[in-house]
Design a protein around this motif. Structure first.
Motif, short mmCIF file in Angstrom:
data_model
loop_
_atom_site.label_atom_id
_atom_site.label_comp_id
_atom_site.label_asym_id
_atom_site.label_seq_id
_atom_site.Cartn_x
_atom_site.Cartn_y
_atom_site.Cartn_z
N UNK A 194 33.61 68.36 29.99
CA UNK A 194 33.60 67.04 30.73
C UNK A 194 34.95 66.48 30.66
N UNK A 195 35.85 66.44 29.62
CA UNK A 195 36.93 65.95 29.52
C UNK A 195 37.93 66.42 30.38
N UNK A 196 37.83 67.84 30.50
CA UNK A 196 38.83 68.62 31.38
C UNK A 196 38.54 68.12 32.77
N UNK A 197 37.30 68.06 33.22
CA UNK A 197 37.13 67.61 34.49
C UNK A 197 37.31 66.29 35.01
N UNK A 198 37.21 65.51 33.93
CA UNK A 198 37.69 63.99 34.20
C UNK A 198 39.06 63.74 34.24
N UNK A 199 39.90 64.75 33.49
CA UNK A 199 41.22 64.62 33.66
C UNK A 199 41.83 65.14 34.78
N UNK A 200 41.12 66.20 35.22
CA UNK A 200 41.71 67.04 36.40
C UNK A 200 41.46 66.23 37.49
N UNK A 201 40.38 65.16 37.79
CA UNK A 201 40.42 64.56 38.96
C UNK A 201 41.18 63.32 38.71
N UNK A 202 41.57 62.97 37.61
CA UNK A 202 42.58 61.81 37.65
C UNK A 202 44.06 62.47 37.95
N UNK A 203 44.17 63.79 37.74
CA UNK A 203 45.49 64.35 38.20
C UNK A 203 45.50 64.52 39.80
N UNK A 204 44.31 64.94 40.08
CA UNK A 204 44.24 65.03 41.61
C UNK A 204 44.26 63.84 42.42
N UNK A 205 44.01 62.66 41.65
CA UNK A 205 44.11 61.25 42.35
C UNK A 205 45.24 60.62 42.05
N UNK A 206 46.40 61.36 41.35
CA UNK A 206 47.62 60.95 40.94
C UNK A 206 47.43 59.65 40.05
#
Length: 255
Positions: A194-206
């Motif tokens: 859950x943490x990983x995908x939340x942060x990956x989304x933040x990365x991809x949203x810059x």
């Protein structure tokens, strides 16, 4: 033909190593390496004197088990020190660790391309390091420039060699998938995902300061976040407290 030469050289080197490779006796830690580590490796510098002695022993154990070879340049002491330090840093919190999925670290003089070419005239030389598969299974290839850059740049959050060793840790459960099942107890896997995908989304949203490569896959997220965790722990803890706590569980609670 230009593209084939690096691969042929690599195959020959690995063949020769496979014939002579045996676990060597653990050699004493060269005393002057202490100064090299203090000068070049912040993780080591921040350890207590007792912890530094443990770090030194872990380095020498690693070097007794894993071959380090330079491809088309002369290996320097600092190259060896930095590779060994990179191997120890991710597993320093473990009581004991052997990289059973690694036999050789090959160091190229420069960045390389998908054909393992580092010729200056070849375009696409962007690869800083990789863990081999297929015929190159149990091999790691590192760019010497990237290896040194990971320790000389004190302001970034990356370290290529640590990144590749984290991939090896990830692979110990049989899959390099960003889910370190051998390092996290079962109850932590779902929260980690859950943490990983939340942060990956933040990365991809810059909207994250974790570098963009971490947003390309689970595998790369784990390695990229781990680089940040070890390179700039204070900033990582302040900006990503949940991830910091999870990676601390991963790397510092092993029996």
């Amino acid at each position: 033909m230009t593209y084939l030469l690096p691969i042929l050289v690599l195959i020959i080197v690995l063949f020769l190593l496979s014939r002579k490779r045996k676990k060597s006796q653990v050699k004493p830690f060269p005393k002057h390496w202490h100064e090299l580590l203090l000068k070049n490796v912040q993780f080591y510098k921040k350890r207590t004197e007792e912890e530094q002695l443990v770090f030194q022993k872990r380095m020498m154990l690693f070097l007794s088990e894993i071959s380090i070879e330079a491809v088309q340049f002369e290996l320097k002491e600092l190259d060896t020190v930095l590779v060994a330090a990179s191997a120890v840093i991710p597993v320093f919190g473990f009581k004991e660790w052997h990289y059973n999925n690694l036999s050789t670290v090959l160091i190229y003089p420069d960045y390389f391309d998908e054909n393992l070419s580092f010729d200056a005239d070849v375009k696409g030389r962007k690869i800083a390091g990789l863990v081999g598969t297929g015929r190159f299974k149990n091999q790691m290839i590192l760019s010497r420039k990237a290896l040194h850059h990971g320790f000389t740049n004190a302001t970034d959050k990356g370290n290529t060699a640590i990144h590749e060793f984290v991939h090896l840790l990830d692979n110990t459960d049989g899959a390099t998938d960003g889910i370190p099942e051998r390092l996290l107890e079962h109850q932590y896997i779902a929260p980690w995902l859950a943490l990983m995908h939340k942060e990956m989304e933040a990365i991809n949203n810059d909207t994250s300061d974790i570098r963009s490569y971490g947003g390309t896959s689970q595998t790369e997220f784990f390695a990229v976040a781990s680089e940040y965790f070890f390179e700039r722990p204070d900033i990582f803890k302040r900006k990503h407290p949940e991830l910091y706590k999870m990676l601390s569980t991963c790397f510092y609670t092993q029996k």
